[in-house]
Design a protein around this motif. Sequence first.
Motif, PDB file in Angstrom:
ATOM      1  N   ALA A  91      30.763   6.951  51.773  1.00  0.00           N
ATOM      2  CA  ALA A  91      30.230   8.020  50.929  1.00  0.00           C
ATOM      3  C   ALA A  91      30.398   7.694  49.449  1.00  0.00           C
ATOM      4  CB  ALA A  91      30.911   9.343  51.265  1.00  0.00           C
ATOM      5  N   ALA A  92      31.528   7.122  49.078  1.00  0.00           N
ATOM      6  CA  ALA A  92      31.790   6.818  47.665  1.00  0.00           C
ATOM      7  C   ALA A  92      31.049   5.565  47.201  1.00  0.00           C
ATOM      8  CB  ALA A  92      33.291   6.659  47.442  1.00  0.00           C
ATOM      9  N   LEU A  93      31.120   4.491  47.982  1.00  0.00           N
ATOM     10  CA  LEU A  93      30.567   3.220  47.537  1.00  0.00           C
ATOM     11  C   LEU A  93      29.043   3.185  47.591  1.00  0.00           C
ATOM     12  CD1 LEU A  93      33.590   2.514  47.886  1.00  0.00           C
ATOM     13  CD2 LEU A  93      32.881   0.321  48.863  1.00  0.00           C
ATOM     14  N   SER A  94      28.434   3.923  48.519  1.00  0.00           N
ATOM     15  CA  SER A  94      26.976   3.861  48.678  1.00  0.00           C
ATOM     16  C   SER A  94      26.228   4.545  47.540  1.00  0.00           C
ATOM     17  CB  SER A  94      26.568   4.480  50.019  1.00  0.00           C
ATOM     18  OG  SER A  94      26.909   5.853  50.077  1.00  0.00           O
ATOM     19  N   ALA A 122      25.473  -0.464  60.599  1.00  0.00           N
ATOM     20  CA  ALA A 122      24.803   0.619  59.878  1.00  0.00           C
ATOM     21  C   ALA A 122      24.799   0.257  58.402  1.00  0.00           C
ATOM     22  CB  ALA A 122      25.501   1.954  60.112  1.00  0.00           C
ATOM     23  N   VAL A 123      23.719   0.645  57.716  1.00  0.00           N
ATOM     24  CA  VAL A 123      23.529   0.302  56.307  1.00  0.00           C
ATOM     25  C   VAL A 123      23.263   1.580  55.521  1.00  0.00           C
ATOM     26  CG1 VAL A 123      22.217  -1.080  54.646  1.00  0.00           C
ATOM     27  CG2 VAL A 123      22.583  -1.935  56.982  1.00  0.00           C
ATOM     28  N   PHE A 124      23.891   1.674  54.326  1.00  0.00           N
ATOM     29  CA  PHE A 124      23.798   2.873  53.498  1.00  0.00           C
ATOM     30  C   PHE A 124      23.556   2.475  52.046  1.00  0.00           C
ATOM     31  CE2 PHE A 124      26.821   3.257  56.901  1.00  0.00           C
ATOM     32  CZ  PHE A 124      26.654   4.516  57.463  1.00  0.00           C
ATOM     33  N   GLY A 125      22.721   3.231  51.335  1.00  0.00           N
ATOM     34  CA  GLY A 125      22.585   3.082  49.901  1.00  0.00           C
ATOM     35  C   GLY A 125      21.861   1.825  49.478  1.00  0.00           C
ATOM     36  N   SER A 126      21.917   1.565  48.162  1.00  0.00           N
ATOM     37  CA  SER A 126      21.272   0.384  47.594  1.00  0.00           C
ATOM     38  C   SER A 126      22.098  -0.114  46.422  1.00  0.00           C
ATOM     39  CB  SER A 126      19.848   0.712  47.149  1.00  0.00           C
ATOM     40  OG  SER A 126      19.856   1.709  46.136  1.00  0.00           O
ATOM     41  N   GLY A 127      21.865  -1.372  46.061  1.00  0.00           N
ATOM     42  CA  GLY A 127      22.623  -2.013  44.993  1.00  0.00           C
ATOM     43  C   GLY A 127      23.237  -3.303  45.499  1.00  0.00           C
ATOM     44  N   ASP A 128      24.183  -3.835  44.743  1.00  0.00           N
ATOM     45  CA  ASP A 128      24.877  -5.046  45.191  1.00  0.00           C
ATOM     46  C   ASP A 128      25.593  -4.749  46.510  1.00  0.00           C
ATOM     47  OD1 ASP A 128      24.063  -6.388  42.928  1.00  0.00           O
ATOM     48  OD2 ASP A 128      25.899  -5.959  41.812  1.00  0.00           O
ATOM     49  N   PRO A 129      25.460  -5.645  47.503  1.00  0.00           N
ATOM     50  CA  PRO A 129      26.006  -5.346  48.826  1.00  0.00           C
ATOM     51  C   PRO A 129      27.520  -5.447  48.897  1.00  0.00           C
ATOM     52  CG  PRO A 129      25.004  -7.519  48.822  1.00  0.00           C
ATOM     53  CD  PRO A 129      24.687  -6.909  47.493  1.00  0.00           C
ATOM     54  N   VAL A 130      28.099  -4.629  49.777  1.00  0.00           N
ATOM     55  CA  VAL A 130      29.522  -4.704  50.105  1.00  0.00           C
ATOM     56  C   VAL A 130      29.664  -4.470  51.603  1.00  0.00           C
ATOM     57  CG1 VAL A 130      29.842  -2.282  49.404  1.00  0.00           C
ATOM     58  CG2 VAL A 130      31.827  -3.773  49.685  1.00  0.00           C
ATOM     59  N   LEU A 131      30.352  -5.365  52.264  1.00  0.00           N
ATOM     60  CA  LEU A 131      30.585  -5.305  53.708  1.00  0.00           C
ATOM     61  C   LEU A 131      31.991  -4.783  53.954  1.00  0.00           C
ATOM     62  CD1 LEU A 131      29.875  -6.085  56.694  1.00  0.00           C
ATOM     63  CD2 LEU A 131      30.750  -8.383  56.151  1.00  0.00           C
ATOM     64  N   LEU A 132      32.117  -3.730  54.778  1.00  0.00           N
ATOM     65  CA  LEU A 132      33.411  -3.146  55.129  1.00  0.00           C
ATOM     66  C   LEU A 132      33.767  -3.567  56.552  1.00  0.00           C
ATOM     67  CD1 LEU A 132      32.889   0.503  53.760  1.00  0.00           C
ATOM     68  CD2 LEU A 132      33.602  -1.551  52.520  1.00  0.00           C
ATOM     69  N   VAL A 133      34.913  -4.202  56.717  1.00  0.00           N
ATOM     70  CA  VAL A 133      35.317  -4.733  58.029  1.00  0.00           C
ATOM     71  C   VAL A 133      36.612  -4.047  58.459  1.00  0.00           C
ATOM     72  CG1 VAL A 133      35.826  -6.796  59.386  1.00  0.00           C
ATOM     73  CG2 VAL A 133      34.265  -6.940  57.414  1.00  0.00           C
ATOM     74  N   VAL A 161      35.779   4.504  60.777  1.00  0.00           N
ATOM     75  CA  VAL A 161      36.984   4.731  59.984  1.00  0.00           C
ATOM     76  C   VAL A 161      36.684   4.655  58.484  1.00  0.00           C
ATOM     77  CG1 VAL A 161      37.780   2.338  59.803  1.00  0.00           C
ATOM     78  CG2 VAL A 161      39.452   4.173  59.990  1.00  0.00           C
ATOM     79  N   TRP A 162      35.541   4.057  58.119  1.00  0.00           N
ATOM     80  CA  TRP A 162      35.184   3.843  56.717  1.00  0.00           C
ATOM     81  C   TRP A 162      34.367   4.987  56.121  1.00  0.00           C
ATOM     82  CZ3 TRP A 162      37.750   0.241  54.326  1.00  0.00           C
ATOM     83  CH2 TRP A 162      38.074  -0.973  54.948  1.00  0.00           C
ATOM     84  N   ALA A 163      34.244   6.118  56.774  1.00  0.00           N
ATOM     85  CA  ALA A 163      33.312   7.155  56.336  1.00  0.00           C
ATOM     86  C   ALA A 163      33.507   7.565  54.880  1.00  0.00           C
ATOM     87  CB  ALA A 163      33.434   8.375  57.251  1.00  0.00           C
ATOM     88  N   SER A 164      34.731   7.795  54.462  1.00  0.00           N
ATOM     89  CA  SER A 164      34.975   8.223  53.078  1.00  0.00           C
ATOM     90  C   SER A 164      34.583   7.132  52.088  1.00  0.00           C
ATOM     91  CB  SER A 164      36.450   8.599  52.893  1.00  0.00           C
ATOM     92  OG  SER A 164      36.781   9.754  53.629  1.00  0.00           O
ATOM     93  N   GLN A 165      34.882   5.882  52.416  1.00  0.00           N
ATOM     94  CA  GLN A 165      34.522   4.793  51.517  1.00  0.00           C
ATOM     95  C   GLN A 165      33.003   4.597  51.478  1.00  0.00           C
ATOM     96  OE1 GLN A 165      37.280   4.479  53.763  1.00  0.00           O
ATOM     97  NE2 GLN A 165      38.504   5.085  51.983  1.00  0.00           N
TER      98      GLN A 165
END
Length: 294
Positions: A92-95, A66-77, A86-90
Amino acid sequence: MGSEPANDGGRMARLWKVLAAILLLLAVPGLATAEERWQTLPEPAPMPKPDRSGYAPVNGIRMYYAVFGSGDPVLLVHGGLSNADVWASQVAALSKTHEVIVADSRGHGRSTRTNAPFTYDLMASDYLALLDYLKIGRTALVGWSDGGIIGIDIALHHPERLTRLFAQAANVEPQGTDAGVLRNRTFLQFLERARRDYQRLSRTPDQYDAFVAQISRMWRTQPRWTRQELSGITVPTAIVAGDHDEAIPRAQTDYIASAIPGAKEIILPDTSHFALLQAPDEYSRAVLDFIDAK
């Protein structure tokens, strides 16, 4: 004189009630004193609606992403036995300022698996193939537990794909974990949740035990990187741990941070292996401070 025995009996009854209440508090964990934050296992927040999601065909599996937002990419593993949610809060903040990509590792969550033995090299290859599928050349990577190990694997073998690495609760040798973790109450709660989540999300909900047996063979022997190998990492790296991590001894975190040239060691206060759930806002700030640093 005749009323005194009745009064004594009443006082004794009240005394026994108080004593029974004290014994109950002492006998039931969590009732006598409030749990510390690092002893809790909060449920993940609801995942925001993705801009796009689907299944990528990589290395013989179907990998949910799943992909959210725009800008420089960050992959959460995510970590072993867990899933992308498990990354839902992150997310919301990072996107708000980044394009955020999450995925379920092979065999986890909604992603399928094959009979091929699990290895960290293979799982890293899955994520690189996912980035190719999404046409993302380079990304920051935030990894938790097994996700942190996957991030280190990519930093070792494919540094050209990473801008920065934020690796939390990783180990670099099988003996770099606490043998007593399976007796820890919070970790046992996580294992119970992992089974429920697998049965809820997986296309093979009745195969959880087979999946655990398959990935456990990897954990018994991997990862196994030497100080010399780690000293070759050139990706800007943060090695991160909660100050009460149940699974990774502080000595292992210190060792990894000392072995990777220029690595920043970040210790998250009053958190454990599950810091991303226990302190989601602080966790997201630590990530952004690191990946956005000039």
